[in-house]
Write an enzyme that holds these catalytic residues in place. Structure first.
Site, mmCIF file in Angstrom:
data_model
loop_
_atom_site.group_PDB
_atom_site.id
_atom_site.type_symbol
_atom_site.label_atom_id
_atom_site.label_comp_id
_atom_site.label_asym_id
_atom_site.label_seq_id
_atom_site.Cartn_x
_atom_site.Cartn_y
_atom_site.Cartn_z
ATOM 1 N N ASP A 249 0.819 -1.207 0.000
ATOM 2 C CA ASP A 249 0.000 0.000 0.000
ATOM 3 C C ASP A 249 0.858 1.264 0.000
ATOM 4 O O ASP A 249 1.779 1.406 0.819
ATOM 5 C CB ASP A 249 -0.906 -0.005 1.240
ATOM 6 C CG ASP A 249 -1.817 1.198 1.314
ATOM 7 O OD1 ASP A 249 -2.708 1.299 0.471
ATOM 8 O OD2 ASP A 249 -1.606 2.043 2.208
ATOM 9 N N GLU A 286 1.666 -0.097 -4.879
ATOM 10 C CA GLU A 286 0.793 1.043 -5.177
ATOM 11 C C GLU A 286 1.634 2.291 -4.982
ATOM 12 O O GLU A 286 2.235 2.477 -3.928
ATOM 13 C CB GLU A 286 -0.420 1.095 -4.252
ATOM 14 C CG GLU A 286 -1.323 2.275 -4.571
ATOM 15 C CD GLU A 286 -2.235 2.693 -3.415
ATOM 16 O OE1 GLU A 286 -3.266 3.333 -3.679
ATOM 17 O OE2 GLU A 286 -1.906 2.379 -2.255
#
EC number: 3.2.1.141
Length: 576
Positions: A249, A286
């Site tokens: 993330d 990401e």
């Protein structure tokens, strides 16, 4: 805590530490590197915690930062787990990222049960759809029972409400037996606000704020142990849980100033486990940086990660089909923007961003970076849930528009990802929800969401209360399909089947042909000498100068040898 080893904890902030086992406490001795060790050996099933002395008083009993199970939640005692598990999927040989079809899901809202077992029950459905890997939104423990998962606090543990450590292993085992890989979304850029006691033990954070929480200390004093905490989690998921891939993330929020990037160190672990088990392990980042170093090989000066989420393709496609142009969508909306992203992944390649007020990004060397390293999608949990009402594209777009977007993604050479429910045009929202155990945290979260959306031009009356159980319940998928939803589902299944049969996942992005019409004649042609997608990205009829034999379409376009005529939002997959 690993079974059959003495209890230990890293606690440089403490003057003294003691171990609590059930109703008894036991002294711990200071060891090398600010670790504290007890004489007692951990046995599976034992409940334990640590108490810290700051020179004046003892703390309450705290869970272990390296806890592997929190059966009573993030504020309760930790539990010693046994890493052994009766695996039945020993024949699983895995598969690399290339050629995968990923399905992102939230365990709590994917099925009525909201558990790992509920996901197991849907594996046959996913396999028949054409999915080759499921991507679980974070499953680390969080405060309360309802959360997206990005508020995790014990990064080596599994949320008990989903089924705990054993439940996750059963899901991985069942998925592998069904021929489906498992990707786990992990958050290493901040700790959740509810149940985060790590700062009492040591400098797990270093000040500053990512927007979600304090910056994690991976570059400051004592950061070696924090890095080890993260890297040991990576190894845990790959080795003990046999997870195939990790989605990292928001890596742009990592304060990584070391000569050896923590991403490189993670990749080294993935490579090591893959070499020892002969099962591929991979990392997908990401990132908001549009930095090709993430997915460039180490021989080319990159980090060598297997893949990266690419929002630019989503944004360009979404703005064209939906007409939305607010907030970070303001730079997109043109046919040229979509064409640029399909040719090279990134829209911003050292070019001006009005939203950011500066130049942004760097171009990918498409001859050196295989297309599969770019993960693309028509929507994600972010692109749906970070809307004021959590409304899905399928709640406002026609079936033709939904299937058109899917056709563009699945006919591209990139790695496609679906967000749960999009494959049948789900009419349930996916809103942001939480259930912090502190009501003040719930209030602040709700107010913060409203302020955030107000800045982007949303009416704050559209923002549901994240802590209201109804917000969570309304976000659960409804598995009773209408006739229209059955047609959308059949179209998705057909597109994924054709993607396999026609070999559309071709690695050399530099050989992909992408041609467009004009802003008044919005056709897009994408493909190769043998197969091409011709699409109309507007609400008026168009004719594109590409023809051949119709392979498949959701509607009934007119395909001739030298041209294709398309009605509003129509497409044709043609053999040239």
């Amino acid at each position: 805590m690993t079974a059959y080893e003495p209890f230990s904890v890293w606690a440089p902030h403490a003057r003294n530490v003691r171990l609590r086992l059930s109703d008894e406490t036991f002294p711990m001795r200071a060891a090398r590197g600010d670790w504290w060790v007890a004489e007692q050996v951990a046995e599976p099933g034992q409940r334990y915690g640590f108490e810290l002395f700051d020179g004046k008083e003892w703390s309450k009993t705290l869970p272990d930062p390296r806890s592997t199970a929190q059966p009573d939640g993030v504020h309760g005692l930790s539990e010693v787990t046994d890493p052994a598990f009766p695996w039945t999927s020993e024949g699983w040989t895995g598969r690399p990222l290339a050629g995968q079809v990923i399905y992102e899901l939230h365990v709590g809202t994917f099925t009525p049960a909201g558990t790992f077992e509920g996901v197991v029950d849907k594996l046959g459905y996913l396999r028949d759809l054409g999915v080759t890997a499921i991507e679980l939104m974070p499953v680390q423990p969080f405060g309360g029972e309802r959360n997206w998962g990005y508020d995790g606090v014990e990064w080596h543990a599994v949320h008990q409400g989903y089924g705990g450590p054993e439940g996750l292993k059963k899901l991985v085992d069942a998925a592998h037996n069904a021929g489906i890989g498992v990707i786990l979304d992990v958050v290493f850029n901040h700790f959740g606000p509810d149940g985060n006691y790590n700062g009492m033990f040591g400098p797990y954070t270093s000040g500053g704020n990512t927007g979600w929480g304090e910056v994690v200390n991976i570059s400051g004093p004592d950061s070696d142990e924090v890095r080890a905490y993260i890297l040991d989690a990576v190894r845990l998921w790959f080795e003990e849980y046999r997870i195939d891939g990790l989605r990292l993330d928001a890596v742009h929020s990592l304060d990584d100033r070391g000569a050896h990037s923590i991403l490189e160190q993670m990749q080294a672990i993935a490579d090591d486990v893959a070499a020892r088990t002969s099962v591929p392990r991979y990392l997908i980042a990401e990132s908001d940086l549009n930095d090709p170093r993430l997915i460039t090989g180490t021989d080319g000066g990159g980090y060598g990660l297997a893949g990266q989420w690419v929002d630019d393709i989503h944004h360009a496609l979404h703005t064209l089909v939906s007409g939305e142009s607010h907030a970070y969508y303001e730079d997109y909306g043109s046919l040229d923007a979509l064409a640029k992203t399909l040719r090279g992944g990134y829209f911003f390649t050292g070019t001006w961003s009005s939203y950011r007020g500066r130049t942004h990004g760097r171009a990918i060397d498409t001859a050196a970076v295989p297309a599969h390293r770019l993960v693309t999608y028509t929507t994600t949990h972010d692109q749906t849930g970070n809307r004021a009402g959590g409304d899905r594209p399928s709640m406002t777009l026609t079936p033709a528009q939904q299937v058109l977007k899917a056709a563009v993604i699945y006919a591209s050479p990139f790695t496609p990802m679906l967000f749960m429910g999009e494959e049948f045009g789900a009419q349930t929202p996916f809103a942001f929800f939480c259930s912090h155990t502190d009501e003040e945290l719930n209030r602040l979260t709700s107010e913060g969401r409203k302020r955030e959306f107000a800045r982007s031009g949303w009416d704050d009356n559209e923002v549901p209360d994240p802590a209201d159980p109804a917000t969570f319940e309304s976000s659960k998928l409804d598995w009773e399909f209408s006739q229209e939803q059955q047609e959308i589902h059949a179209a998705y299944r057909q597109l994924l089947q054709l993607r396999r049969e026609l070999g559309l996942a071709r690695p050399d992005l530099s050989k992909l042909a992408v041609e467009t019409g004009t802003e008044k004649n919005k056709w897009l042609a994408m493909g190769h000498d043998d197969v091409m997608l011709v699409a109309n990205l507007s609400d008026r009829p168009v004719t594109a100068p590409y023809g051949g034999e119709l392979i498949w379409s959701f509607t009934q376009p007119s395909v001739e040898l030298d041209r294709t005529s398309l009605g509003p939002w129509e497409f044709a997959l043609i053999r040239r």
